[in-house]
Write an enzyme that holds these catalytic residues in place. Structure first.
Site, PDB file in Angstrom:
ATOM      1  N   CYS A 113       0.108   2.220  11.693  1.00 46.96           N
ATOM      2  CA  CYS A 113       0.872   3.429  11.331  1.00 46.96           C
ATOM      3  C   CYS A 113       0.299   4.679  11.998  1.00 46.96           C
ATOM      4  O   CYS A 113       0.959   5.711  12.069  1.00 46.96           O
ATOM      5  CB  CYS A 113       0.893   3.612   9.819  1.00 46.96           C
ATOM      6  SG  CYS A 113       1.672   2.242   8.971  1.00 46.96           S
ATOM      7  N   HIS A 239       2.718  11.028   8.282  1.00 47.78           N
ATOM      8  CA  HIS A 239       3.204   9.642   8.299  1.00 47.78           C
ATOM      9  C   HIS A 239       3.903   9.380   6.965  1.00 47.78           C
ATOM     10  O   HIS A 239       3.389   9.727   5.898  1.00 47.78           O
ATOM     11  CB  HIS A 239       2.025   8.688   8.488  1.00 47.78           C
ATOM     12  CG  HIS A 239       2.381   7.269   8.208  1.00 47.78           C
ATOM     13  ND1 HIS A 239       3.458   6.649   8.792  1.00 47.78           N
ATOM     14  CD2 HIS A 239       1.814   6.338   7.385  1.00 47.78           C
ATOM     15  CE1 HIS A 239       3.541   5.403   8.337  1.00 47.78           C
ATOM     16  NE2 HIS A 239       2.562   5.188   7.485  1.00 47.78           N
ATOM     17  N   ASN A 269       9.001   3.374   5.377  1.00 47.41           N
ATOM     18  CA  ASN A 269       7.810   3.416   6.238  1.00 47.41           C
ATOM     19  C   ASN A 269       8.113   2.676   7.548  1.00 47.41           C
ATOM     20  O   ASN A 269       8.222   1.454   7.565  1.00 47.41           O
ATOM     21  CB  ASN A 269       6.642   2.760   5.495  1.00 47.41           C
ATOM     22  CG  ASN A 269       5.344   2.818   6.270  1.00 47.41           C
ATOM     23  OD1 ASN A 269       5.326   3.130   7.461  1.00 47.41           O
ATOM     24  ND2 ASN A 269       4.248   2.508   5.607  1.00 47.41           N
TER      25      ASN A 269
END
Ligand code: UT7
Length: 312
Positions: A113, A239, A269
């Site tokens: 990520c 994020h 996500n």
């Protein structure tokens, strides 16, 4: 030597999977997902749609936005955790799909990520060293490939998509990618990782605790390094893993709610694509304006974490 942003683009697959769609196939509820994560829907790629396909569309849109052709680029970096092929890189396949006729260097970075921050970090170093003129950075993920449909605790969390940004070398050190920091800690590897059968294994609560600590730490490090405070930053675009992680981290850094950009409700996500997708969303919807200062912290499997300060 610095850089400036000259174009951006994004792509989200057409298929939208809502929390209600999950309610029909597993023991979960819209209420649980919204309360614990802030997620409401996510995009899933078609079976025949690959990370390379999505990356190519996002890159093409960024080139159009910048009024450039692929041959005008002299380096491509793609951040992806979910490429279908082990080799070659997504970046080099994108070059092929875009019809590059020059021998442009292209490679992938795997920072989970945090991948897009790792790519920005490389680009900043190359600009500072005067090594490249125009760098195309892509974040592209098909996280739906990794979903274990028997595990409700991870199945609802992820989405697919791609985003791209093009930076050009500039004499200003206060535009484009101004600063970056990246960190990792391999000792915490088993908190969040892929399994040999391509599923996501995550200790959610432990990962949560690390995320709320390490993302703000990286963001604070960047602000201290740049000699600025939350007052000087126009947007924090973190994020997008969980709304609670985003809002608590931003509050710790002194950001008021109206400076926090949230897309986790729409995209869930999307790992390395999440920050760049959020930036593209904010531009497309007139929320983010050219010239504004963006702080982008990220955290993910590895553990990896980091932050970037970008004047867009
Ligand atoms: O992007 C990389 C970094 N990733 C992250 O930062 C993610 C970090 N972690 C998180 O965001 C959160 O830990 C989650 C959203 C994954 C989970 O939220 P939580 O508040 O930490 O829940 P939990 O794992 O402690 O589970 C609480 C309860 C459990 O039930 P019991 O044992 O209390 O009866 C779970 O079984 O919630 C249950 N649960 C669910 N219930 C309905 C777990 N998943 C679901 C679900 N629907 N999808």
């Amino acid at each position: 030597m610095g850089s400036r942003l000259v174009g951006y683009g994004s792509y989200l697959p057409e298929r939208v999977m809502t929390n209600q769609d999950f309610e029909k196939i597993m023991d979960t509820s819209d209420e649980w997902i919204v309360q614990r994560t802030g997620m409401r829907e996510r995009h899933f790629a078609r079976d025949d749609e690959t990370v390379v396909d999505m990356a190519t569309i996002a890159a093409k849109r960024a080139l159009e936005n910048a009024k450039l052709k692929i041959d005008d680029i002299d380096l491509v970096i793609c951040a992806s955790t979910s490429p279908e092929l082990d080799f070659p890189s997504v970046a080099v396949q994108v070059l092929g799909k875009l019809g590059a006729t020059k021998n442009i260097p292209a490679y992938d970075v795997r920072g989970a990520c945090t991948g897009f921050i790792y790519a920005l970090h490389c680009a900043r170093a190359f600009f500072t060293a005067g090594m490249h003129e125009r760098i195309l950075i892509i974040g592209a993920e098909k996280m739906s490939r990794f979903i274990d449909w028997s595990d409700r605790s991870t199945a609802v969390l992820f989405g697919d998509g791609a985003g791209a940004m093009i930076f050009e070398r500039s004499t200003s050190s206060y535009s484009g990618i101004i600063d970056t920091v990246v960190m990792s800690d391999g000792r915490e590897f088993d908190m969040l990782h892929g399994s040999p059968d391509h599923h996501i294994i995550m200790n959610g609560p432990e990962t949560y605790k690390k995320a709320v600590e390490l993302m703000p730490n990286a963001a604070q490090y960047i602000m201290d390094h740049a000699g600025i405070t939350a007052d000087n930053v126009d947007w924090i675009i973190p994020h997008q893993a969980n709304l609670r992680i985003i809002t608590s981290g931003a509050a710790r850094l002194g950001f008021p709610l109206e400076k926090i950009l949230v897309t986790v409700d729409k995209h869930a996500n999307t790992s390395a694509a999440s920050g760049v997708l959020a930036i593209a969303y904010a531009f497309d919807n007139g929320i983010l304006k050219h010239g504004q200062l963006v702080l982008y912290p990220a955290f993910g499997s590895g553990l990896t974490w980091g932050a970037a300060l970008i004047r867009v």
